[in-house]
Design a protein around this motif. Structure first.
Motif, PDB file in Angstrom:
ATOM      1  N   ILE A   1      19.883 -38.056  -9.389  1.00 17.28           N
ATOM      2  CA  ILE A   1      21.174 -37.893 -10.051  1.00 17.28           C
ATOM      3  C   ILE A   1      22.258 -37.954  -8.980  1.00 17.28           C
ATOM      4  O   ILE A   1      21.993 -37.709  -7.800  1.00 17.28           O
ATOM      5  CB  ILE A   1      21.250 -36.558 -10.832  1.00 17.28           C
ATOM      6  N   ARG A   2      23.458 -38.265  -9.398  1.00 19.51           N
ATOM      7  CA  ARG A   2      24.546 -38.473  -8.429  1.00 19.51           C
ATOM      8  C   ARG A   2      25.139 -37.127  -7.995  1.00 19.51           C
ATOM      9  O   ARG A   2      26.229 -36.737  -8.409  1.00 19.51           O
ATOM     10  CB  ARG A   2      25.600 -39.392  -9.048  1.00 19.51           C
TER      11      ARG A   2
ATOM     12  N   TYR B   1      16.548 -36.273  -4.747  1.00 19.16           N
ATOM     13  CA  TYR B   1      15.750 -36.881  -5.820  1.00 19.16           C
ATOM     14  C   TYR B   1      14.252 -36.690  -5.617  1.00 19.16           C
ATOM     15  O   TYR B   1      13.487 -36.607  -6.585  1.00 19.16           O
ATOM     16  CB  TYR B   1      16.094 -38.368  -5.957  1.00 19.16           C
TER      17      TYR B   1
ATOM     18  N   GLN C   1      27.063 -36.916 -16.735  1.00 20.49           N
ATOM     19  CA  GLN C   1      26.395 -37.995 -17.471  1.00 20.49           C
ATOM     20  C   GLN C   1      24.918 -38.086 -17.096  1.00 20.49           C
ATOM     21  O   GLN C   1      24.048 -38.241 -17.966  1.00 20.49           O
ATOM     22  CB  GLN C   1      27.094 -39.324 -17.179  1.00 20.49           C
ATOM     23  N   ASP C   2      24.635 -37.973 -15.806  1.00 15.11           N
ATOM     24  CA  ASP C   2      23.238 -38.048 -15.349  1.00 15.11           C
ATOM     25  C   ASP C   2      22.424 -36.884 -15.896  1.00 15.11           C
ATOM     26  O   ASP C   2      21.281 -37.060 -16.346  1.00 15.11           O
ATOM     27  CB  ASP C   2      23.187 -38.044 -13.820  1.00 15.11           C
TER      28      ASP C   2
ATOM     29  N   HIS D   1      21.733 -37.347 -19.510  1.00 17.05           N
ATOM     30  CA  HIS D   1      20.763 -38.424 -19.724  1.00 17.05           C
ATOM     31  C   HIS D   1      19.336 -37.890 -19.610  1.00 17.05           C
ATOM     32  O   HIS D   1      18.489 -38.163 -20.475  1.00 17.05           O
ATOM     33  CB  HIS D   1      20.989 -39.540 -18.706  1.00 17.05           C
ATOM     34  N   TYR D   2      19.076 -37.120 -18.562  1.00 19.39           N
ATOM     35  CA  TYR D   2      17.719 -36.605 -18.368  1.00 19.39           C
ATOM     36  C   TYR D   2      17.429 -35.402 -19.262  1.00 19.39           C
ATOM     37  O   TYR D   2      16.270 -35.088 -19.514  1.00 19.39           O
ATOM     38  CB  TYR D   2      17.501 -36.248 -16.894  1.00 19.39           C
TER      39      TYR D   2
ATOM     40  N   GLN E   1      30.406 -38.070 -13.472  1.00 22.55           N
ATOM     41  CA  GLN E   1      29.192 -38.868 -13.286  1.00 22.55           C
ATOM     42  C   GLN E   1      27.951 -37.979 -13.249  1.00 22.55           C
ATOM     43  O   GLN E   1      26.915 -38.315 -13.838  1.00 22.55           O
ATOM     44  CB  GLN E   1      29.293 -39.674 -11.990  1.00 22.55           C
TER      45      GLN E   1
END
Length: 388
Positions: free
Chosen positions: A330-331, A140, A314-315, A318-319, A311
């Motif tokens: 993010i995961r 990150y 999805q991350d 989202h961004y 997951q």
């Protein structure tokens, strides 16, 4: 040379070939496997203390002793001279080399086993996928790095890539600058045609009242290649900060590991195209499936991971859809360092195998030459005694 000594050398070569095959098989069946490869893995180099080295000393010494005894006993009465003696010397040199190269066959066996677990084509396909997904694999903190992620790294779609230009609006102790981005365009023409066109264009610009200097400032580079001239210049102004068809994951063009033998530029561009299509032209399930392939690769290489493809998708979405929001992570948790080390090691095993390590090369050839000289000297001495 007589037929007897020829047959003796042929039989000796056959025995050595069988021993080499045995070491090849030993290397093949004792290879620890793809999952156990790490940064210290390399093809075998003589270490003087392990089972391969110890057996090598024993087998080589025993073979040379038996070979020399039978050579002197049965084939040293001919009193060879000139060409025949030279042929004997060459055969003894080959015997010396083959006797001290069993460990190389052991490495060949390891390499063969590696190729059965991971072909070069599969390895390259894995690297291509990692190159496409590389911007999704950072920790990150890396996403705040302007060096890794910036608008100038975007290669696709048009009008990208762009070039950054900073103009000082207010000078002084606290200058104010304005940042602009321009597309990069290219013109290529024959040098003679280009020169003629340039002169005519200057005249037209003068008549129309255009600022030639401003136009020339847009030129980034001018390169003469053979009889052609290539000009790279700033095109239209681009506003990436307001472009809804780009996101932070397009702002990185680094390759995780280039495919050997292919152009870096082509690989970088193709990865950018594939990445864009995954994000904007394909369905969400396509990105999830691609992350599932990534998870399979990580497990194949025995990389510790807690990645969940849905997951992570999805991350990313989202961004992608909220580009103004700072990316806090993010995961995508996995051991990136271990993967980088494993890919680096595999690149060395595939393309820089070093079956004969540079650290032992001088000693290795010195031993071969010394043993060859000793064998040949013994043969000459006993040959002379027999002839007398």
């Amino acid at each position: 040379m007589t037929e007897n000594i020829k047959r003796y050398f042929i039989k000796s070569f056959i025995v050595l070939a069988v021993i080499h095959l045995a070491y090849f098989s030993y290397g093949y069946f004792t290879f620890k496997g793809l999952k156990n490869i790490n940064i210290y893995t390399e093809f075998y180099r003589f270490k003087f203390y392990d089972d391969v080295s110890i057996s090598h000393f024993f087998v080589s010494g025993l073979f040379l002793l038996i070979f020399l005894i039978f050579l002197i006993r049965n084939h040293s009465r001919e009193n060879y001279k000139g060409g025949n003696l030279f042929k004997v010397a060459i055969c003894l040199l080959l015997i010396s080399f083959l006797t001290f190269s069993f460990f190389i066959s052991y490495s060949f066996g390891m390499n063969a086993k590696l190729k059965t677990e991971l072909s070069e084509n599969d390895f390259n396909n894995d690297k291509k996928l990692l190159n496409v997904l590389n911007p999704f694999l950072y920790g990150y903190t890396s996403y705040s790095s302007e060096k890794l992620f910036n608008y100038e790294n975007i290669l696709y779609p048009k009008p990208y890539p762009v070039i950054k230009k900073e103009d000082t609006i207010v000078t002084g102790e606290y200058p104010i600058t304005e940042t602009s981005y321009y597309s990069i365009d290219t013109i290529k023409a024959l040098t003679s045609t280009f020169d003629k066109t340039t002169h005519k264009a200057d005249s037209i610009f003068d008549i129309l009242g255009f600022d030639k200097e401003e136009l020339y400032k847009r030129v980034i580079s001018k390169t003469v290649i053979g009889d052609s001239t290539e000009i790279v210049f700033k095109g239209i102004q681009v506003h990436p900060e307001h472009d809804n068809d780009i996101c932070i994951f397009l702002e990185n063009k680094s390759l995780f590991s280039p495919v050997h033998g292919d152009s870096i530029g082509k690989q970088t561009y193709q990865a950018a195209v594939d990445r864009y299509k995954l994000l904007y032209n394909s369905k969400k399930d396509s990105l999830t499936y691609t992350f599932q392939r990534l998870d399979t690769i990580l497990r194949k290489y025995n990389i510790e991971t807690s990645l969940v493809p849905k997951q992570l998708t999805q991350d990313v979405y989202h961004y992608r859809d909220n580009k103004e929001e700072p990316l806090n992570g993010i995961r995508n948790t996995f051991d990136r360092k271990a993967l980088a080390e494993k890919i680096k090691t595999l690149n060395k095993l595939f393309y820089e195998p070093n079956y004969l390590h540079p650290n032992i090369m001088a000693i290795y050839f010195a031993v071969i030459v010394l043993v060859w000289m000793a064998l040949f000297l013994f043969y000459l001495i006993f040959n002379r005694k027999k002839s007398q």
